[in-house]
Design a protein around this motif. Structure first.
Motif, PDB file in Angstrom:
ATOM      1  N   UNK A 268       0.830  -1.200   0.000  1.00  0.00           N
ATOM      2  CA  UNK A 268       0.000   0.000   0.000  1.00  0.00           C
ATOM      3  C   UNK A 268       0.868   1.255   0.000  1.00  0.00           C
ATOM      4  N   UNK A 269       1.976   1.228   0.742  1.00  0.00           N
ATOM      5  CA  UNK A 269       2.847   2.399   0.779  1.00  0.00           C
ATOM      6  C   UNK A 269       3.400   2.709  -0.595  1.00  0.00           C
ATOM      7  N   UNK A 270       3.878   1.668  -1.285  1.00  0.00           N
ATOM      8  CA  UNK A 270       4.453   1.888  -2.605  1.00  0.00           C
ATOM      9  C   UNK A 270       3.412   2.445  -3.561  1.00  0.00           C
ATOM     10  N   UNK A 271       2.195   1.882  -3.465  1.00  0.00           N
ATOM     11  CA  UNK A 271       1.103   2.316  -4.335  1.00  0.00           C
ATOM     12  C   UNK A 271       0.788   3.786  -4.092  1.00  0.00           C
ATOM     13  N   UNK A 272       0.736   4.146  -2.806  1.00  0.00           N
ATOM     14  CA  UNK A 272       0.385   5.523  -2.475  1.00  0.00           C
ATOM     15  C   UNK A 272       1.527   6.466  -2.851  1.00  0.00           C
ATOM     16  N   UNK A 273       2.768   5.983  -2.692  1.00  0.00           N
ATOM     17  CA  UNK A 273       3.900   6.844  -3.048  1.00  0.00           C
ATOM     18  C   UNK A 273       3.833   7.299  -4.495  1.00  0.00           C
ATOM     19  N   UNK A 274       3.385   6.386  -5.383  1.00  0.00           N
ATOM     20  CA  UNK A 274       3.294   6.773  -6.793  1.00  0.00           C
ATOM     21  C   UNK A 274       2.287   7.900  -6.965  1.00  0.00           C
ATOM     22  N   UNK A 275       1.165   7.799  -6.253  1.00  0.00           N
ATOM     23  CA  UNK A 275       0.171   8.872  -6.327  1.00  0.00           C
ATOM     24  C   UNK A 275       0.758  10.167  -5.773  1.00  0.00           C
ATOM     25  N   UNK A 276       1.481  10.041  -4.651  1.00  0.00           N
ATOM     26  CA  UNK A 276       2.095  11.232  -4.040  1.00  0.00           C
ATOM     27  C   UNK A 276       3.045  11.881  -5.044  1.00  0.00           C
ATOM     28  N   UNK A 277       3.861  11.047  -5.695  1.00  0.00           N
ATOM     29  CA  UNK A 277       4.823  11.572  -6.666  1.00  0.00           C
ATOM     30  C   UNK A 277       4.107  12.327  -7.779  1.00  0.00           C
ATOM     31  N   UNK A 278       3.072  11.691  -8.322  1.00  0.00           N
ATOM     32  CA  UNK A 278       2.374  12.313  -9.448  1.00  0.00           C
ATOM     33  C   UNK A 278       1.685  13.606  -9.022  1.00  0.00           C
ATOM     34  N   UNK A 279       1.070  13.593  -7.841  1.00  0.00           N
ATOM     35  CA  UNK A 279       0.312  14.777  -7.420  1.00  0.00           C
ATOM     36  C   UNK A 279       1.255  15.902  -7.017  1.00  0.00           C
ATOM     37  N   UNK A 280       2.327  15.563  -6.302  1.00  0.00           N
ATOM     38  CA  UNK A 280       3.258  16.607  -5.870  1.00  0.00           C
ATOM     39  C   UNK A 280       3.918  17.244  -7.088  1.00  0.00           C
ATOM     40  N   UNK A 281       4.310  16.420  -8.058  1.00  0.00           N
ATOM     41  CA  UNK A 281       4.913  16.971  -9.271  1.00  0.00           C
ATOM     42  C   UNK A 281       3.914  17.806 -10.043  1.00  0.00           C
ATOM     43  N   UNK A 282       2.694  17.351 -10.088  1.00  0.00           N
ATOM     44  CA  UNK A 282       1.665  18.059 -10.848  1.00  0.00           C
ATOM     45  C   UNK A 282       1.138  17.172 -11.949  1.00  0.00           C
ATOM     46  N   UNK A 337       4.300  21.806 -10.823  1.00  0.00           N
ATOM     47  CA  UNK A 337       4.090  22.380 -12.151  1.00  0.00           C
ATOM     48  C   UNK A 337       3.150  23.566 -12.066  1.00  0.00           C
ATOM     49  N   UNK A 338       2.120  23.427 -11.242  1.00  0.00           N
ATOM     50  CA  UNK A 338       1.156  24.518 -11.079  1.00  0.00           C
ATOM     51  C   UNK A 338       1.789  25.736 -10.446  1.00  0.00           C
ATOM     52  N   UNK A 339       2.617  25.495  -9.414  1.00  0.00           N
ATOM     53  CA  UNK A 339       3.295  26.624  -8.767  1.00  0.00           C
ATOM     54  C   UNK A 339       4.164  27.348  -9.787  1.00  0.00           C
ATOM     55  N   UNK A 340       4.899  26.542 -10.573  1.00  0.00           N
ATOM     56  CA  UNK A 340       5.792  27.128 -11.562  1.00  0.00           C
ATOM     57  C   UNK A 340       4.997  27.944 -12.581  1.00  0.00           C
ATOM     58  N   UNK A 341       3.862  27.368 -13.034  1.00  0.00           N
ATOM     59  CA  UNK A 341       3.042  28.070 -14.016  1.00  0.00           C
ATOM     60  C   UNK A 341       2.554  29.408 -13.482  1.00  0.00           C
ATOM     61  N   UNK A 342       2.112  29.384 -12.219  1.00  0.00           N
ATOM     62  CA  UNK A 342       1.594  30.627 -11.633  1.00  0.00           C
ATOM     63  C   UNK A 342       2.697  31.671 -11.511  1.00  0.00           C
ATOM     64  N   UNK A 343       3.884  31.205 -11.094  1.00  0.00           N
ATOM     65  CA  UNK A 343       5.004  32.143 -10.960  1.00  0.00           C
ATOM     66  C   UNK A 343       5.334  32.755 -12.310  1.00  0.00           C
ATOM     67  N   UNK A 344       5.343  31.904 -13.344  1.00  0.00           N
ATOM     68  CA  UNK A 344       5.671  32.391 -14.670  1.00  0.00           C
ATOM     69  C   UNK A 344       4.622  33.414 -15.134  1.00  0.00           C
ATOM     70  N   UNK A 345       3.358  33.070 -14.868  1.00  0.00           N
ATOM     71  CA  UNK A 345       2.293  33.974 -15.289  1.00  0.00           C
ATOM     72  C   UNK A 345       2.419  35.308 -14.558  1.00  0.00           C
ATOM     73  N   UNK A 346       2.764  35.259 -13.280  1.00  0.00           N
ATOM     74  CA  UNK A 346       2.902  36.488 -12.508  1.00  0.00           C
ATOM     75  C   UNK A 346       4.063  37.319 -13.043  1.00  0.00           C
ATOM     76  N   UNK A 347       5.189  36.597 -13.320  1.00  0.00           N
ATOM     77  CA  UNK A 347       6.348  37.319 -13.840  1.00  0.00           C
ATOM     78  C   UNK A 347       6.009  37.977 -15.158  1.00  0.00           C
ATOM     79  N   UNK A 348       5.227  37.269 -15.961  1.00  0.00           N
ATOM     80  CA  UNK A 348       4.875  37.807 -17.273  1.00  0.00           C
ATOM     81  C   UNK A 348       4.012  39.058 -17.144  1.00  0.00           C
ATOM     82  N   UNK A 349       3.000  38.986 -16.280  1.00  0.00           N
ATOM     83  CA  UNK A 349       2.086  40.123 -16.188  1.00  0.00           C
ATOM     84  C   UNK A 349       2.767  41.319 -15.541  1.00  0.00           C
ATOM     85  N   UNK A 350       3.636  41.089 -14.569  1.00  0.00           N
ATOM     86  CA  UNK A 350       4.245  42.231 -13.895  1.00  0.00           C
ATOM     87  C   UNK A 350       5.447  42.754 -14.674  1.00  0.00           C
TER      88      UNK A 350
END
Lengths: 356, 378
Positions: A268-282, A337-350
């Motif tokens: 179960x830990x290994x299974x959940x780790x894969x989900x954690x990896x995918x979700x944390x990465x984005x 990925x989402x954090x990065x996207x938001x940062x990029x969008x903010x940098x672009x607009x400002x």
């Protein structure tokens, strides 16, 4: 479904007239990925076997398995927790059909028979999982796939004739061919890099091919897709089959890398780790799976020392993973990925800099 | 949608008076009587509509009764082994089903009302077991440990609902992911505190030892009949599970809160729009479901043992039970728990290497034939 976001498809509609400038534009847009590719290709020249094998190699293998989940989840809207189990099935099958330290079970077939058969069985398994869960949606999919994954874990734990119970298999060698020992650090690194890059490219390609677009349509509005005339269930099952292929290859590489497989590899830990990896990465972009895997591997490798250094118990690694996961889900559901996207969008607009 | 929300705000400011009048209008005795009559008709209609299935079920029931009650002729013993083994597995399965019911019913209740798949449910079970163990160590009272386990888990459950899930209502997937993260955190914290060793909660003296049952296990060559002896504590706990199940059914069908919960399961938004305090209801149901899981932990600690990894075992059990029985249905949880408990125990006796595959197969068949579960509703 907060986790689902539309994928950038702007590069799809490139007018014919601009074809000439397309190459340079493509290079410009994918500069980061190209730099990363070059770095990864020349890495063996500068890095030692530990970094090649235990850090980057492991990252790419876990990344492949997480990528198969990202594909299902990001493009198909199906959170399958059985992807590590699919990888485990192919890993177990390579140990059963190929050589291992257990002559009573292993059949010692050559790798070019054992590996395709193992992948075939794993893909068949993944497709059955898909067929069982494709008619359900959202949280039901999580429940069913988690139940299937846990059932497989208990099966391997208590079954001795095929899975060798608690002990699993050890000494599962990677093949020798073309005069190369593919388990030596540098050849193994390039093999893993090849398959990781191949699956990354395949996911990117499919996401923009008609099948991938239809799948994203199914994710966003299954009812409307059904009305247009698409077979929603067939698309979902096909997505499971494709994801299972990636996970199966990753599973074999994982077994060759660890040189062993046991029930806790699919626990179960290994299974959940894969989900954690995918979700944390984005889960909105294929690169997220690899980013998540990299963070996980770094934490797994260095957290013990870091925790001890700040005066905590080094065994609290899982606690760290769990906390990080909850924080990401609470504050940035689309991960790094989402954090990065938001940062990029903010940098672009400002900043107003590059209007690309 | 918008005007409805406005009226709900208005209704809330209105105070409780209108709420209570509208409720008493709903839950009168006469309508209940008619409902139970209708239910009898439903059974008759079901038999009329599915004569083959009804016949198969009847034959199966008679066969099982015969297998349990009659002494086995030698031919049967040769074909499928000793009767003692079979009846023991049957009893173990039924009592294990009682335990699974206790765990799964909280899970299914929380799911039905809040659409929250609480994947930390197994952790709550384990936490309850550990708290019960601590309580028996401190006070020496086995019964008191149930109270402690219930209260502790209920507090944790309330905190989870109040601080986390309330903030992300309607986002099913995100809630589920959070429960998954919490289960990782909880299980690591529990390893930290209690370590990885298995812990067994002592059975109190008055429930110690086996009792004879009126079931013939075998007949000696001298013609003397040997009766089956079975651990008293398991029988008592099974009876308690049945009592809790019936109590819950009564609470859901005969009390005001029960009416609110059933209404919430059917249409949560409508209940909220009508002015009932849905959030309070959610916290209560979460606390109750978590508390039941905690009590089940004490039961599990007495039956078997509690250790690292039991949380995922019981999470799997609840998942399979709820998928088989039907999500959000309490009778479904009872039926599913019985089926899974039996299949597990009979599987261990008759298909040693594949006993989990049996429950998994049952789940797969149910998913194919009836995706909403045996007693689930679409």
């Amino acid at each position: 479904m907060a986790l689902e976001q539309t994928i950038e498809t702007d590069s799809l509609t490139l007018p014919q007239a601009q074809q000439a400038g397309a190459v340079s534009r493509w290079v410009h847009r994918n500069a980061a990925i190209l730099i990363l590719a070059v770095l990864l290709l020349i890495l063996p020249a500068v890095a030692g076997p530990f970094i090649l094998d235990q850090i980057v190699g492991w990252t790419m293998i876990l990344g492949m398995i997480a990528l198969s989940l990202m594909f299902l989840c990001g493009y198909g809207g199906m959170v399958s927790l059985a992807q590590m189990t699919v990888a485990g099935v192919s890993g177990y099958m390579i140990a059963v059909f190929g050589p291992s330290s257990l002559p009573s079970i292993s059949l010692f077939w050559p790798w070019w028979v054992a590996a395709p058969v193992a992948i075939l069985i794993a893909v068949a398994f993944g497709t059955v999982v898909g067929a069982l869960s494709a008619r359900t949606e959202g949280i039901y999919t999580i429940m069913i796939t988690l139940a299937l994954a846990t059932a497989f874990f208990y099966l391997t734990l208590q079954n001795w004739p095929i899975f060798n119970g608690f002990n699993g298999f050890t000494t599962i060698p990677a093949p020798h061919f073309l005069g190369v020992n593919w388990r030596a650090p540098i050849p193994f690194y390039y093999m893993v890099l090849f398959f990781a890059a191949l699956s990354y490219a395949a996911v990117l390609y499919i996401s923009r091919a008609p099948f991938g677009l239809a799948l994203q349509g199914v994710r966003d509005n299954p009812r409307r897709m059904e009305a247009i005339g698409y077979n929603v269930t067939a698309h979902r099952v096909a997505a499971y089959a494709f994801a299972a292929l990636i996970a199966a290859v990753g599973g074999i590489l994982l077994v060759w890398q660890n040189n062993q497989i046991s029930p806790y590899s699919v626990g179960v830990n290994a299974v959940i780790n894969i989900l954690v990896i995918a979700v944390v990465g984005g889960i909105t972009h294929p690169i997220g799976a690899f980013i998540g895997a990299f963070i996980y591997v770094i934490l797994h490798t260095f957290a013990l020392d870091a925790l001890v250094a700040v005066g905590l118990d080094g065994r609290r690694f899982q606690l760290l993973i769990g906390l990080g996961f909850v924080i990401i889900v609470l504050f940035s559901p689309d991960g790094i990925v989402g954090i990065w996207r938001r940062l990029r969008a903010r940098a672009r607009t400002s900043g107003g800099g590059n209007p690309l | 949608m918008l005007p409805a929300f406005d009226s709900s705000n208005f209704r809330r400011n209105d105070g409780g008076s209108s709420v209570s009048t509208s409720l008493s209008g709903y839950g009168g005795r006469p309508s209940e009587g008619r409902a139970s009559e209708a239910r009898g008709d439903v059974l008759g209609q079901w038999i009329a509509r599915h004569p083959v299935a009804a016949l198969v079920i009847a034959v199966a029931v008679i066969l099982v009764l015969w297998l349990v009650l009659a002494p086995w002729p030698p031919g049967v013993e040769e074909a499928i082994g000793k009767k003692r083994l079979f009846v023991n597995a049957l009893f173990n399965g039924i009592t294990l089903g009682g335990l699974y019911f206790l765990v799964a019913t909280g899970f299914t209740l929380i799911f039905g009302l809040m659409r929250n798949v609480n994947l930390a449910h197994g952790s709550l079970y384990l936490f309850g077991g550990y708290m019960g163990y601590e309580a028996t160590q401190w006070t020496g009272s086995w019964l008191f440990s149930y109270v402690i386990a219930f209260v502790c888990c209920a507090i944790v459950g309330m905190a989870m609902q109040f601080f986390i899930f309330r903030r992300m209502e309607g986002q099913d997937l995100r809630q589920t992911l959070v429960t998954l993260g919490l289960s990782i955190i909880f299980s690591d914290l529990m390893v930290w505190v209690w370590g990885g060793n298995a812990i067994q909660i002592d059975t109190p003296d008055y429930l110690q030892g086996p009792v004879p049952t009126p079931i013939i296990a075998s007949i000696r060559s001298s013609g003397e009949m040997v009766f089956l002896r079975y651990p008293l504590v398991r029988l008592v706990i099974f009876a308690a599970a049945v009592v809790i199940g019936i109590g819950m059914w009564l609470a859901l069908h005969r009390t005001r809160v029960g009416v609110m919960i059933r209404a919430g399961v059917d249409d949560r938004d409508m209940l909220s729009v009508l002015g009932y305090r849905v959030q309070l209801l959610f916290v209560l149901v979460f606390a109750f479901g978590a508390g039941l899981a905690g009590m089940a932990g004490v039961v599990g600690g007495t039956f078997q043992s509690i250790s690292l990894g039991e949380d995922s075992h019981f999470l799997l059990a609840s998942l399979v039970v709820v998928i088989v029985g039907g999500m959000g249905s309490i009778p479904g949880a009872a039926l599913g728990a019985l089926i899974i408990g039996l299949s597990e125990q009979l599987g261990i006796v008759y298909f040693q290497n594949y006993s989990t595959v049996l429950s998994f197969l049952i789940m797969a068949i149910v998913l194919v034939v009836r995706p909403q579960g045996l007693l689930g509703r679409r």
